[in-house]
Write an enzyme that holds these catalytic residues in place. Structure first.
Site, short mmCIF file in Angstrom:
data_model
loop_
_atom_site.label_atom_id
_atom_site.label_comp_id
_atom_site.label_asym_id
_atom_site.label_seq_id
_atom_site.Cartn_x
_atom_site.Cartn_y
_atom_site.Cartn_z
CB THR A 18 8.82 -3.09 -0.86
OG1 THR A 18 7.95 -2.11 -1.41
CG2 THR A 18 10.26 -2.66 -1.04
CE1 TYR A 31 9.20 -1.81 -4.60
CE2 TYR A 31 10.28 0.33 -4.46
CZ TYR A 31 9.33 -0.56 -4.01
OH TYR A 31 8.50 -0.21 -2.99
CB THR A 97 5.11 -0.77 3.81
OG1 THR A 97 5.47 -0.02 2.64
CG2 THR A 97 6.23 -1.73 4.16
CG ASP A 98 2.09 1.80 -0.26
OD1 ASP A 98 3.02 2.26 0.42
OD2 ASP A 98 2.01 1.95 -1.50
CE LYS A 170 5.10 3.38 3.66
NZ LYS A 170 5.03 2.79 2.30
CD GLU A 285 -18.04 17.62 18.16
OE1 GLU A 285 -16.95 18.21 18.29
OE2 GLU A 285 -18.75 17.72 17.16
#
Length: 329
Positions: A18, A31, A97-98, A170, A285
């Site tokens: 982007t 876009y 950004t993904d 993100k 655990e």
């Protein structure tokens, strides 16, 4: 806070996203990512007064959902060369950004910390009202050019915040303040003119933790209420070398699914329990030793998958040895 005496010499590796996207209309929501080439982008940045001596290289021009092994390989090779180049002070990677958190973490695990490496992106395309990319880029240059940025591993700069690659994720789909960190929310606050670190470097003179090698396919098993053993087995018929469990709460799963995963662990598969929740620790655990499982600790699912794949690629499949990598800060 410190500042260099001359403009930093920065290699900018562009992958699209982007931050280089265009919509063709300032009001459109949709876009195309990766429409602006790196030379044009750096010319615009210099024209706005972003102070650095830039060398730009176009690695890819994609939306980061399409990042793949070939792009990671070229990125890693270019940054390794830059680490040895006395004519370069730092590297900035423009990225969608993904999957920025996965790329940043991969590079953080497989590169030395001798020079700053900074990933930066944007949530709005270049021709949108309120484009955030150029400010983020100016901030990234400010971080990369600071001598105190060395020894902190790979960093991600978004929305006036500096995040460690190990912590960042993100957390929003559209907001410009889209990135969060855990367990450290951020390691610095930055503007184009000022940078304030919250602590001293933590990886001074630190080498690469793992070798950069071709990554095996490591699936994510998404757990849900009422999931059956058959549903889990159906997704794992190819007997992968590693599995990351996107578990309930603190990495939990229905017992029938657990028994399926125990069988995979017993054949030598690296099984990692992570959490589908937004953040929090997944501690070991009591049953993990018997089951042969690894606890993801502070790593969310995407980064747990990246580390698991790298461990397998490096021949580290013993659960106790693998756990030490997940326990790091």
């Amino acid at each position: 806070m410190s500042a260099p005496s001359q403009p930093p010499r920065i290699l900018v590796l562009a992958t699209g996203g982007t931050i280089a996207g265009q919509a063709g209309d300032a009001m459109r929501a949709d876009y195309r990512p990766g429409q602006v080439g790196i030379e044009a982008y750096l010319e615009q940045a210099s024209g706005l007064g972003v102070a650095a001596q830039f060398t730009g290289r176009q690695i890819a021009n994609i939306g980061s959902e399409d990042i793949d092994a070939s792009i990671w390989s070229r990125l890693h090779a270019e940054i390794e060369l830059a680490m040895r180049d006395d004519e370069l002070d730092a590297v900035v990677v423009t990225h969608g950004t993904d999957t920025a958190e996965e790329t940043a973490f991969l590079l953080d695990l497989t590169l030395p910390s001798t020079k700053p490496v900074v990933l930066v992106g944007a949530m709005r395309p270049t021709d949108a009202v309120g484009y955030d990319g150029m400010r983020n880029f100016a901030n990234a240059v400010r971080v990369a050019g600071d001598p105190d940025a060395a020894g902190r591993g790979v960093l991600v700069v978004m929305g006036d915040r500096v995040h460690s690659a190990r912590d960042v994720r993100k957390a929003e789909t559209r907001a410009t303040e889209a990135f969060r960190g855990f367990p450290r929310e951020s390691v610095a606050i930055v503007t184009p003119s000022r940078l304030d670190w919250f602590g001293a470097p933590w990886r001074v003179d630190d080498g690469a933790r793992l070798k950069f090698l071709p990554l095996p396919e490591v699936p994510i098993l998404a757990i849900y209420a009422g999931m059956s053993a058959a549903a889990a087995s159906h997704q794992l018929t190819h007997n992968p070398p590693g599995i990351v469990v996107s578990g309930l709460g603190e990495g939990n799963m229905p017992d029938p699914v657990r028994q399926v995963l125990v069988q995979h662990a017993r054949r030598g598969c690296l099984v990692v329990r992570a959490s589908r929740t937004d953040q929090g620790l997944v501690d070991r655990e009591p049953e993990d030793d018997e089951n042969g499982f690894v606890a993801a600790r502070a790593l969310g699912v995407p980064k747990a998958r990246m580390l698991t794949a790298l461990l397998v690629a490096n021949g580290i499949t013993d659960p106790a040895e693998a756990q030490r990598f997940f326990d790091e800060r």
